[in-house]
Design an enzyme around this catalytic site. Structure first.
Site, PDB file in Angstrom:
ATOM      1  N   ASP A 136       0.848  -1.196   0.000  1.00 40.74           N
ATOM      2  CA  ASP A 136       0.000   0.000   0.000  1.00 40.74           C
ATOM      3  C   ASP A 136       0.881   1.242   0.000  1.00 40.74           C
ATOM      4  O   ASP A 136       2.010   1.199   0.473  1.00 40.74           O
ATOM      5  CB  ASP A 136      -0.835   0.088   1.286  1.00 40.74           C
ATOM      6  CG  ASP A 136      -1.648  -1.155   1.525  1.00 40.74           C
ATOM      7  OD1 ASP A 136      -2.033  -1.800   0.547  1.00 40.74           O
ATOM      8  OD2 ASP A 136      -1.883  -1.457   2.714  1.00 40.74           O
TER       9      ASP A 136
HETATM   10  N1  URA Z   1      -0.874  -6.049   3.940  1.00 45.69           N
HETATM   11  C1  URA Z   1      -1.356  -4.799   4.004  1.00 45.69           C
HETATM   12  O1  URA Z   1      -2.337  -4.539   4.677  1.00 45.69           O
HETATM   13  N2  URA Z   1      -0.729  -3.849   3.312  1.00 45.69           N
HETATM   14  C2  URA Z   1       0.367  -4.071   2.576  1.00 45.69           C
HETATM   15  O2  URA Z   1       0.901  -3.158   1.968  1.00 45.69           O
HETATM   16  C3  URA Z   1       0.867  -5.380   2.514  1.00 45.69           C
HETATM   17  C4  URA Z   1       0.212  -6.353   3.206  1.00 45.69           C
END
Ligand code: URA
Length: 243
Positions: free
Chosen positions: A106
């Site tokens: 993310d």
């Molecule tokens: N899980 C998440 O919530 N975000 C990420 O970026 C990777 C795994």
């Protein structure tokens, strides 16, 4: 570069998928050094032969490149963004090859992200069958209880189904400074945040510290390094491939 099957060379050169390349060979559309090949078993070194499809030469194989990036927050993990936001590729400005991130973090997650132009390795590492491990460190405002930690370990019900068993360990449980480490082998969208939310906790921050046996060791936030040959071979094994 070692000898490879003709259909593999064709797919790597972007002519068609491996399956479709096999059909092209069987249909007599592919020539090696001017001679039409209609069998699928032959192996060649692309550099040593002249391969043509319908008489037209295929592109030279692009050199495979592999990077480990320590992604900071605020960068998105796609190669392009229509809204003009900063992407992880902006952090590797010197790379000329067309690389892609292996999976996504993310925008507000930091940590280990691999990038490559090796589509086969990327597909293998992302395929659920190979259960490639990823470790995350989550920062929370309060410590989850034993019961919640156990739910994270055994499986939490999310919109897209029950999560597979995870390894969960409390790293730090000071007041105002709580860190929990979690290792999973699935790769669903925003999985770690959603798992914590499902047991009643919002994350303050999230960082991926390990991916497929690789760590962030020695790579500062925002920096990257190339993978060693040994590391690439180990990834190939983990992705069920041979190099
Ligand atoms: N899980 C998440 O919530 N975000 C990420 O970026 C990777 C795994």
């Amino acid at each position: 570069m070692s000898a490879e099957r003709l259909q593999k060379i064709l797919s790597r050169a972007g002519v068609a998928s491996r399956r479709a390349a096999e059909q092209m060979i069987l249909a007599g559309r592919v020539q090696v050094d001017g001679v039409t090949v209609t069998e699928l078993g032959g192996k060649y070194e692309q550099a040593d032969v002249r391969i043509t499809v319908d008489g037209k030469p295929i592109q030279a194989a692009e050199q495979r490149v592999y990077f480990l990036l320590n992604k900071p927050k605020g960068y998105i993990s796609s190669a392009h963004d229509e809204r003009g936001r900063r992407t992880v590729l902006d952090l590797l400005p010197e790379v000329r090859e067309r690389i892609y991130p292996i999976g996504r973090l993310d925008a507000n997650t930091e940590g280990l992200l691999l990038l490559t132009n090796d589509g086969e390795l990327m597909n293998g590492l992302l395929h659920p069958r190979y259960e490639v491990e990823k470790t995350y460190v989550a920062r929370l405002t309060r410590l989850p209880g034993k019961e919640e930690l156990n739910r994270l370990r055994t499986g939490v019900q999310l919109e897209d189904g029950l999560t597979a068993p995870a390894q969960v360990r409390v790293l730090e449980a000071e007041k105002g400074r709580v860190r929990v480490e979690m290792t999973i082998h699935e790769g669903r969208n925003r999985q770690v945040r959603r798992m914590f939310q499902a047991v009643g906790y919002d994350l303050k921050a999230l960082k991926r510290t390990h991916f497929a046996g690789l760590t962030l060791h020695g790579v500062a936030r925002g920096a990257h390094r190339t993978l060693t040959n040994e590391e690439i071979l180990s990834l190939y094994e983990k992705a069920g491939l041979t190099k």
